[in-house]
Design a protein around this motif. Structure first.
Motif, short mmCIF file in Angstrom:
data_model
loop_
_atom_site.label_atom_id
_atom_site.label_comp_id
_atom_site.label_asym_id
_atom_site.label_seq_id
_atom_site.Cartn_x
_atom_site.Cartn_y
_atom_site.Cartn_z
N ARG B 562 0.85 -1.18 0.00
CA ARG B 562 0.00 0.00 0.00
C ARG B 562 0.89 1.23 0.00
NH1 ARG B 562 -0.49 -2.41 4.70
NH2 ARG B 562 -0.33 -0.43 5.74
N PRO B 563 0.39 2.30 -0.57
CA PRO B 563 1.21 3.50 -0.68
C PRO B 563 1.67 4.04 0.66
CG PRO B 563 -0.97 3.84 -1.64
CD PRO B 563 -0.91 2.43 -1.23
N ASP B 564 0.89 3.82 1.72
CA ASP B 564 1.28 4.42 2.99
C ASP B 564 2.33 3.66 3.75
OD1 ASP B 564 -0.67 6.24 2.52
OD2 ASP B 564 -2.16 5.22 3.74
N SER B 565 2.68 2.48 3.27
CA SER B 565 3.53 1.65 4.13
C SER B 565 4.92 2.25 4.29
CB SER B 565 3.65 0.25 3.58
OG SER B 565 4.39 0.28 2.36
N GLN B 566 5.41 2.19 5.46
CA GLN B 566 6.74 2.69 5.79
C GLN B 566 7.62 1.54 6.19
OE1 GLN B 566 8.71 5.45 6.13
NE2 GLN B 566 7.26 6.25 4.66
N LYS B 567 8.90 1.71 6.02
CA LYS B 567 9.79 0.64 6.46
C LYS B 567 9.78 0.64 7.98
CE LYS B 567 13.51 -0.03 4.00
NZ LYS B 567 13.03 -1.09 3.14
N THR B 568 9.72 -0.52 8.56
CA THR B 568 9.75 -0.59 10.02
C THR B 568 11.20 -0.69 10.47
OG1 THR B 568 9.45 -2.94 9.80
CG2 THR B 568 7.51 -1.63 10.36
N PRO B 569 11.51 -0.09 11.58
CA PRO B 569 12.91 -0.11 12.05
C PRO B 569 13.32 -1.50 12.47
CG PRO B 569 11.49 0.94 13.65
CD PRO B 569 10.63 0.64 12.49
N GLY C 154 19.08 14.04 10.12
CA GLY C 154 18.20 12.95 9.72
C GLY C 154 17.84 12.09 10.92
N ALA C 155 16.96 11.14 10.67
CA ALA C 155 16.52 10.28 11.77
C ALA C 155 17.26 8.95 11.77
CB ALA C 155 15.01 10.02 11.65
N VAL C 156 17.67 8.55 10.60
CA VAL C 156 18.42 7.30 10.50
C VAL C 156 19.49 7.50 9.42
CG1 VAL C 156 16.52 5.81 11.16
CG2 VAL C 156 16.87 6.38 8.77
N ASP C 157 20.42 6.63 9.41
CA ASP C 157 21.44 6.69 8.38
C ASP C 157 20.83 6.18 7.08
OD1 ASP C 157 23.55 6.00 6.62
OD2 ASP C 157 24.92 5.93 8.31
N ALA C 158 20.67 7.06 6.12
CA ALA C 158 19.94 6.70 4.91
C ALA C 158 20.56 5.52 4.20
CB ALA C 158 19.89 7.90 3.97
N VAL C 159 21.85 5.40 4.35
CA VAL C 159 22.53 4.36 3.58
C VAL C 159 22.55 3.03 4.29
CG1 VAL C 159 24.73 3.75 2.58
CG2 VAL C 159 23.97 6.10 2.56
N MET C 160 22.91 3.07 5.57
CA MET C 160 23.23 1.82 6.24
C MET C 160 22.08 1.22 7.04
SD MET C 160 26.40 1.02 5.80
CE MET C 160 27.22 0.30 7.21
N GLY C 165 21.50 -4.88 11.95
CA GLY C 165 20.69 -5.79 12.76
C GLY C 165 19.76 -4.97 13.64
N PHE C 166 18.90 -5.64 14.38
CA PHE C 166 17.95 -4.91 15.20
C PHE C 166 18.66 -3.99 16.18
CE2 PHE C 166 14.05 -3.86 17.02
CZ PHE C 166 14.18 -3.85 18.39
N GLY C 167 19.65 -4.55 16.88
CA GLY C 167 20.38 -3.74 17.84
C GLY C 167 21.02 -2.54 17.18
N GLY C 168 21.61 -2.81 16.02
CA GLY C 168 22.28 -1.73 15.29
C GLY C 168 21.32 -0.63 14.92
N ARG C 169 20.13 -1.04 14.53
CA ARG C 169 19.15 -0.05 14.12
C ARG C 169 18.70 0.81 15.30
NH1 ARG C 169 15.06 -3.50 10.75
NH2 ARG C 169 16.67 -5.00 10.31
N VAL C 170 18.54 0.16 16.44
CA VAL C 170 18.15 0.94 17.62
C VAL C 170 19.22 1.97 17.94
CG1 VAL C 170 17.78 0.82 20.10
CG2 VAL C 170 16.70 -0.84 18.61
N VAL C 171 20.46 1.50 17.91
CA VAL C 171 21.57 2.42 18.20
C VAL C 171 21.60 3.56 17.19
CG1 VAL C 171 24.07 2.65 18.25
CG2 VAL C 171 22.98 0.73 19.39
N ASP C 172 21.40 3.21 15.93
CA ASP C 172 21.42 4.22 14.88
C ASP C 172 20.37 5.29 15.15
OD1 ASP C 172 20.61 4.44 11.39
OD2 ASP C 172 22.28 5.38 12.47
N ARG C 173 19.17 4.84 15.49
CA ARG C 173 18.11 5.81 15.76
C ARG C 173 18.45 6.67 16.97
NH1 ARG C 173 13.36 6.05 13.11
NH2 ARG C 173 13.03 4.32 11.68
N LEU C 174 19.01 6.01 17.97
CA LEU C 174 19.34 6.77 19.18
C LEU C 174 20.40 7.81 18.89
CD1 LEU C 174 19.30 4.09 21.99
CD2 LEU C 174 17.76 6.01 21.67
#
Lengths: 277, 569, 310
Positions: B562-569, C154-160, C165-174
């Motif tokens: 769907r167009p609204d979907s976002q990537k989940t962290p 930005g909120a996250v690293d656009a590239v990486m 991994g999950f942990g990495g992503r949390v750290v990235d966001r933080l």
């Protein structure tokens, strides 16, 4: 009741110092043409004298157009303070008028006016301003003042309304009325003096708030236009190269923090005095 | 800056623009991630509709032209081109048709083979009025495209011209019919298909996270060979400064619009390099020659040629260019660039002479009667506005400098800084007094006819915004373009340019160079002057110099959700 | 009701402005007038304003905020992806600033009149007088430039990000959240601290405090058990007031740090004359603020025993 003289006496020591500093800044701003070493718009040497760091000839450095930053800061003080002052005047007038009318009218009119006020209060002032200002591209300083003023009266009108309502119930009013005093007399004798304090507080803090807003808007590029100098647009001019042209962000910023701090000190002191009595 | 450049679908004639790096032979293992830092989102990723630099770069890597411009950068005839989607071509006997044969191994990224029908379909799209492609006007000489057999498409022309081959081979990026044919042209722009391009190029589209990033990955089975990089990512910043900072801090590998103030930064950083080369842009401050309120009448101030010349004389163009660009630009000579072989670098200009300007203004009757520093004549003050797009730092700076210089001459200029869309609208509607304009020009000097010729004045879609009309200029340009003898051609152009320069419809300001910053681990292929990214598929990164993000591998492909979907962290 | 009013105001304001959404994609002179008119017709921009407004109001009733031209997505979608980022930022700042502010105020009152009190007082005064963006610029310079600890924006690293991994992503966001949140928090905390300090000082002389002292409780216990609870009431109403202030601050901070939230969306929407998105953002912003003060009112009513009737 806090008359202006007693108000001054009621200020804390710190506030009195702050007032003195503000007066000094105001004087410098007023006499800008005499005090400033250079013409703030002059670009003497756009190739060789641009982006110079602070030096003896240019204590605050030069900007990308080779203009002297110190002179621009001084003139900027003049403009920013003027805008702050005038806009606040507009706000005060509107605030008092609106609040007094609402409080005095009472009943349905009052309720309606308060609803409208609630709705207006719901929109954060900055958003409203951004929306208005970004739409008009060529904004004179007068229009800027007007819009800043038009968005700043909401809080005061609440307070004024409260005062008016309280007054309406007060016994001495009914007795005065019974005695035949005219409405206008009541207003003048009783209402206005009670408003001096909240107005003084609102004015001081209001000016501070407007200065911060104007600087913010100029930084976003929708405030004061070239070649006029305001603290906000000096920072804006240097915002591309914040690290290398640090003097363009530092000095106007410092002066602004100083002015606002002084205003806050005075305003808070007044508020304390008002609350305390 | 990206948002204000016009897409260059054209090429210079006769200019060498290479900056390759040392040639070590590339490793067997291709790989690496190239991150381009850019301040703007692409507008659309549909070749027929795009008009931003980012979209141009992305689509040129995901889609193919029929033929590519070769390194000699000649667009006259077909000799300077290299085969791309078309592996061979042949001219009709009367030179009014060209038959292109599609490479037998060419495949769309969804696996289907590329057919001649795709070419015909693409041409129909580019020329459809409901679709409204910006490139439509450029295809005027092509009458039609027919399909001779499944791998041969024939272009039929109205008349012979030097650019026939170019028009067919390079103006369009070929799009897949089978993907698009279910969608009416008018719905292409907002469609979901448009957000996931399917092309035939050496890179395939991976994802587009709006305002954040666009990613393309290597098409390893491509008919022209796999690229040497695994992926290319455009990292999108909300503004110019953030984009530069991303490059300087190492979060990105390339930034294509470095300004003089960044050079010191880059020099200090041992990991960064800069490539500068001549480009095809020129900037100017144009006068509106017509009255804004009544287009039939001349502008009350700028209608006078002498006044325009006087104002031009008051502006120190060389100093302005040096101040704003340092060494990254030369003063503009007129409606042309030094990259054209036909440009005379010594073309005569109106000199800078403030005293002369003041005398001239005096003699024209503009005097300061009331001592406020602004000249008046018949009650009208010499006061006008200068429209500038805020997105271009260079133009804003030049505007403020001009404002002050004209103040010295007794004119009051109001700098109106607006957002780019408003700037574009007002320029088009001609509601300006003066405007800071610029063109990213065509390869051929003929581009000036569109921008400064009379035909561009009357038509609503004409791009002669200053409304400059000169039969002499038109005639000289036309003869120059038709002339085959080089020396005579050059002389005719010189004459045309002289006419327009002396008429001063604009103050010619700067001819900026391209300054591309890149990370030292990148081994670049030659960068073409008008499109440095054209050989991106041949850039590579030695294995021993790769950094963590080079080895990260592509992100999961975005599911067709769907167009609204976002990537989940 | 408020929403309706806000929507009306925004609609009127934006349509008063010069410029038109279809100037947006016009970098090429070959886009014809007819084409633009076609697009305008498509989007209904050629209808009289009243009709446009009527349609818009109807759409609003269905929570359909229209189509964003500059993002080529429904407004709802754009805001839906931007709002969580702003809420995250504001939420962290809200908790952080109140926690820090109250803590500082407590320290100040406990050591009233001392050097620490005066230092903190001065510091909070300076910070609350500082414009958000200036402080943000300084923070950006300090921690991404001179000391490159944090990422630039930005909120996250656009590239990486996606390949972590999950942990990495949390750290990235933080890591990306750290500076913007820090900036917003510190400045707001200064205001809270000043307010709370004044509130505590007001409360301290009160009768029940004196009683507690007579009973022999230590100063600290008094502070914690009695003064704080009573001084908390005005704090709760401050929460309501904090929302608009935080939102305003967020606009500047989002711009400086390129944080993809509502503030940034609004600023760029105005630049592209994306009317539906502008109105949508202002409406959503106002709703947020209203909800915030509603929550504050409710909390206040709950917390105040006088009102509760306890």
């Amino acid at each position: 009741m806090l008359t202006p003289i007693r108000g001054f006496a009621a200020l804390s020591g710190a506030a009195r110092v702050a007032l003195a500093v503000l007066a000094a800044i105001a004087v410098v701003a007023l006499f800008a043409p005499i005090v400033a070493p250079y013409d703030p718009a002059a670009q003497p040497d756009i190739v060789g004298a641009k982006n110079l760091p602070p030096s003896a000839q240019h204590p605050f450095g030069t900007d990308p157009y080779s203009r002297d930053v110190l002179s621009r800061v001084i003139y900027g003080a003049r403009l920013s303070l003027t805008i702050g002052f005038l806009a606040t005047m507009v706000s005060l007038t509107l605030g008092v008028a609106y609040g007094a009318v609402a409080g005095y009218a009472g009943g349905f009119v009052d309720a309606l006016m308060m609803r409208v006020l609630d709705a207006l209060l719901a929109i954060p002032r900055l958003l409203l301003l951004i929306a208005i200002l970004a739409a008009w591209t060529r904004l004179s300083v007068g229009a800027l003042v007007l819009f800043l003023g038009l968005t700043g009266w909401f809080g005061l009108s609440r307070i004024v309304r409260g005062q008016v309502l309280a007054l309406k119930q007060a016994e001495f009013i009914t007795s005065a009325r019974a005695l035949g005093a005219s409405r206008r007399r009541i207003l003048a004798r009783h209402l206005l003096p009670n408003l001096v304090s909240p107005i003084a507080v609102a004015a001081t803090l209001g000016v501070a708030h407007v200065i911060v807003l104007e600087v913010g808007l100029s930084y976003l590029g929708i405030g004061v236009a070239q070649p006029e100098a305001s603290w906000g647009n000096i920072i804006h001019d240097g915002s591309d190269q914040v690290a290398t042209l640090w003097w363009m962000s530092l000095f106007p910023g410092l002066l602004m923090v100083l002015t606002v701090m002084m205003l806050n000190i005075v305003g808070e002191s007044l508020r304390d005095a008002y609350d305390r009595r | 800056m990206a948002p204000l450049r016009f897409i260059s679908l054209f090429v210079l004639a006769g200019v060498v623009a290479c900056t390759g790096t040392e040639s070590a032979s590339p490793p067997k293992n291709a790989g690496g991630t190239l991150v381009i830092s850019t301040p703007g989102d692409p507008d659309v990723l549909i070749p027929a509709l795009m008009s931003s630099i980012q979209a141009g770069q992305i689509t040129e890597l995901v889609y193919d032209h029929l033929a590519d411009i070769g390194d000699s950068l000649t667009i006259v005839g077909d000799r300077g081109f290299r085969p791309a989607l078309a592996d061979q071509w042949s001219w009709g006997a009367d030179s009014l048709s060209i038959a292109f044969h599609i490479h037998p191994n060419a495949r769309w990224h969804d696996g289907n083979p590329v057919r001649a029908n795709d070419v015909k379909f693409t041409h129909a799209a580019y020329t459809d009025s409901a679709l409204g492609s910006p490139a439509r006007a450029l295809l005027g000489n092509i009458d039609s495209v027919t399909v001779r057999d499944s791998s041969t498409a024939v272009f039929w022309y109205a008349k012979r011209s030097a650019q026939q081959f170019y028009d067919a081979a390079y103006t369009m990026l070929i799009m897949p019919e089978h993907v698009w044919k279910g969608t009416p042209f008018s719905e292409w722009r907002p469609s979901e298909i448009g957000k996931k391009p399917v092309g035939s190029g050496r890179f395939r589209f991976q994802r587009w996270t709006p305002k954040t990033a666009v990613e393309i990955v290597a098409d390893t089975g491509n008919y022209r060979g796999a690229p040497k990089l695994s992926r290319v990512i455009w990292s999108i910043s909300p503004d110019f400064n953030t984009a530069v900072t991303r490059f300087l801090s190492g979060e990105a590998d390339i930034f294509e619009a470095l300004r003089p103030e960044h050079m010191a930064e880059v020099a200090k950083n041992p990991a960064l390099r800069v490539a500068t080369f001549t480009s095809v842009d020129y900037l100017f401050a144009a006068f509106n020659l017509r009255d804004q309120t009544n287009k039939a009448r001349p502008h009350p101030i700028f209608g006078s040629r002498d006044l325009r010349r006087a104002l031009t004389m008051a502006v120190d163009r060389a100093a302005i260019v040096k101040s704003v660009y340092d060494t990254l630009a030369k003063p503009a000579l007129g409606p042309m660039v030094r990259a054209f072989a036909t440009t005379d670098g010594a073309q005569a200009q109106i000199p800078f002479d403030l005293a002369g300007a003041q005398a001239k203004l005096d003699s024209l009757g503009w005097r300061d009667g009331n001592g406020d520093g602004i000249r008046e004549r018949n009650g009208r003050p010499l006061r006008f506005s200068l429209l500038v797009p805020g997105s271009s730092k260079a133009r804003v700076q030049m505007a403020v400098l001009i404002q002050e210089q004209l103040r010295q001459a007794g004119a009051r200029v109001e700098v109106e800084q607006v957002e780019f869309p408003t700037y574009a609208e007002r320029t088009r509607k001609r509601t300006f007094d003066m405007v800071m304009g610029g063109w990213h020009t065509q390869a051929s000097p003929g581009g000036a006819r569109q921008s400064w010729g009379t035909a561009g004045v009357r038509a609503a879609s004409g791009s002669n915004y200053p409304s400059y009309e000169s039969a002499a200029f038109d005639a000289s340009m036309d003869s120059a373009l038709m002339e085959l003898d080089f020396a005579k051609k050059k002389a005719l152009f010189a004459r045309a340019y002289d006419t327009i320069i002396q008429d001063a419809p604009a103050i010619w300001l700067a001819e900026p160079k391209a300054a591309i910053g890149y990370h030292k681990r990148l081994r670049t292929a030659p960068m073409r002057a008008d499109a440095w990214w054209s050989h991106l598929a041949d850039w590579w990164i030695p294995e021993n110099e790769r950094i963590p993000r080079d080895n990260a591998g592509p992100a999961a492909a975005v599911p067709a959700a769907r167009p609204d979907s976002q990537k989940t962290p | 009701m408020i929403v309706a009013f806000v929507a009306t105001i925004s609609f009127v304001l934006i349509h008063l402005a010069p410029g038109d959404p279809f100037s947006a994609a016009l970098e090429n002179p070959n886009v014809t007038e007819e084409l633009r008119d076609d697009l305008r017709r498509q989007y209904g921009l050629d209808r009289p304003l009243t009709e446009q407004f009527g349609r818009y109001a109807a759409q609003l009733a269905h929570a359909d905020l229209g189509w964003s031209f500059s993002h080529e997505r429904p407004v709802r979608a754009v805001l839906a992806s931007a709002l969580p980022n702003t809420l995250l930022l504001m939420g962290v700042a809200l908790f952080g600033s109140f926690a820090l502010g109250i803590l500082v105020a407590l320290v100040q009152v406990a050591r009233r009149g001392s050097v620490i009190d005066r230092l903190l007082d001065g510091l909070s005064l300076v910070l609350s007088s500082m414009p958000d963006f200036w402080f943000a610029i300084l923070a950006l310079l300090a921690f991404t430039y001179w000391l490159p600890i944090f990422p630039v924006g930005g909120a996250v690293d656009a590239v990486m990000h996606d390949s972590m991994g999950f942990g990495g992503r949390v750290v990235d966001r933080l890591r990306h959240l750290a500076l913007p949140a820090f900036t917003l928090t510190i400045l707001a905390a200064a205001g809270v601290a000043r307010f709370q300090r004044a509130a505590l000082i007001d409360v301290l002389p009160a009768d029940y405090i004196r009683t507690a002292r007579l009973k022999g409780l230590t100063e600290g216990a008094i502070l914690r058990r009695h003064a704080l609870r009573n001084a908390l009431l005005p704090i709760i109403s401050l929460i309501g007031l904090a929302f608009p202030a935080l939102l305003t601050g967020a606009v500047f901070i989002e711009k400086v740090f390129a944080w993809p939230g509502m503030g940034l969306t609004l600023v760029s929407a105005i630049g592209s004359r994306d009317y539906p998105l502008v109105i949508g953002s202002v409406i959503v912003g106002s709703i947020m603020v209203t909800v915030g003060s509603l929550i504050a009112d409710l909390l206040y009513a709950y917390a105040d025993p006088r009102i509760r009737g306890a």
